[in-house]
Design a protein around this motif. Structure first.
Motif, short mmCIF file in Angstrom:
data_model
loop_
_atom_site.label_atom_id
_atom_site.label_comp_id
_atom_site.label_asym_id
_atom_site.label_seq_id
_atom_site.Cartn_x
_atom_site.Cartn_y
_atom_site.Cartn_z
N UNK A 157 89.74 -21.72 59.86
CA UNK A 157 91.19 -21.73 59.91
C UNK A 157 91.70 -21.21 61.25
N UNK A 158 92.87 -21.66 61.62
CA UNK A 158 93.47 -21.28 62.90
C UNK A 158 93.86 -19.81 62.87
N UNK A 159 93.61 -19.12 63.97
CA UNK A 159 93.96 -17.72 64.13
C UNK A 159 94.92 -17.60 65.30
N UNK A 160 96.08 -16.98 65.06
CA UNK A 160 97.08 -16.79 66.10
C UNK A 160 97.11 -15.30 66.44
N UNK A 161 96.92 -14.98 67.72
CA UNK A 161 96.93 -13.60 68.19
C UNK A 161 98.20 -13.39 68.99
N UNK A 162 98.97 -12.41 68.60
CA UNK A 162 100.19 -12.08 69.34
C UNK A 162 100.11 -10.63 69.78
N UNK A 163 100.85 -10.32 70.81
CA UNK A 163 100.85 -8.95 71.31
C UNK A 163 101.94 -8.79 72.34
N UNK A 164 102.07 -7.60 72.83
CA UNK A 164 103.04 -7.32 73.87
C UNK A 164 102.33 -6.64 75.04
N UNK A 165 102.87 -6.85 76.19
CA UNK A 165 102.28 -6.29 77.40
C UNK A 165 102.81 -4.86 77.57
N UNK A 166 101.90 -3.94 77.61
CA UNK A 166 102.26 -2.55 77.85
C UNK A 166 101.73 -2.18 79.21
N UNK A 167 102.63 -1.90 80.11
CA UNK A 167 102.24 -1.56 81.47
C UNK A 167 102.21 -0.05 81.61
N UNK A 168 101.03 0.46 81.71
CA UNK A 168 100.88 1.88 81.91
C UNK A 168 100.17 2.09 83.24
N UNK A 169 100.74 2.94 84.00
CA UNK A 169 100.16 3.25 85.30
C UNK A 169 99.14 4.38 85.13
N UNK A 170 98.12 4.35 85.94
CA UNK A 170 97.12 5.42 85.91
C UNK A 170 97.76 6.71 86.38
N UNK A 171 98.54 6.61 87.43
CA UNK A 171 99.26 7.76 87.97
C UNK A 171 100.73 7.57 87.62
N UNK A 172 101.37 8.56 87.02
CA UNK A 172 102.77 8.40 86.61
C UNK A 172 103.69 8.12 87.80
N UNK A 173 104.72 7.35 87.53
CA UNK A 173 105.68 6.94 88.55
C UNK A 173 106.94 7.77 88.39
#
Length: 139
Positions: free
Chosen positions: A36-52
């Motif tokens: 059966x078809x599998x749909x993967x959804x998500x959101x982009x979380x941009x985390x910096x290694x060093x805080x901005x």
């Protein structure tokens, strides 16, 4: 007599050629499996290694600062050196590395002086500036 010799030579080769799929364990499959078809959804979380650190919008307008050097005084970890009054040279250094080790960008274009590598931050006004951002390391 020569023909008989070829018969005995070709017979073992024919047997060896017929058992090659079994020798490698490759057996033909008769059935198909449908998954059966599998749909993967998500959101982009941009985390910096060093805080901005960033000042933007209404917060930048409330600072009562006239140039970039005055606005940078509100960031932690940096030092502003002011070489004389209102029209004097204003430079920035991070972690006491020196002003020639700091990259200053304005709309993605790197600023710098070819003679000594410093940038006078007192020349840039905050009137039409949207945000001021400090990256402690690579972006």
């Amino acid at each position: 007599m020569l023909v008989g010799f070829y018969k005995y030579l070709l017979f073992p080769l024919g047997l060896a050629g017929g058992c090659v799929p079994e020798a490698y364990g490759q057996t033909p499959q008769d059935s198909l499996y449908h998954i059966r078809e599998v749909v993967v959804t998500g959101r982009v979380v941009r985390r910096e290694v060093i805080p901005v650190q960033e000042l933007s919008g209404e917060r930048l307008q409330r600072l009562n600062s006239h140039n970039v050097a005055d606005a940078l005084r509100y960031f932690s970890g940096i030092q502003i050196k002011d070489y004389g009054g209102v029209g004097g040279l204003k430079t920035v250094n991070i972690r006491s590395m020196g002003t020639n080790h700091v990259g200053v960008f304005y709309d993605g274009i790197e600023l710098g002086n070819a003679q000594n590598g410093t940038v006078d931050l007192g020349r840039f006004s905050l009137d039409n500036m949207e945000s001021v951002t400090l990256y402690n390391g690579q972006k």
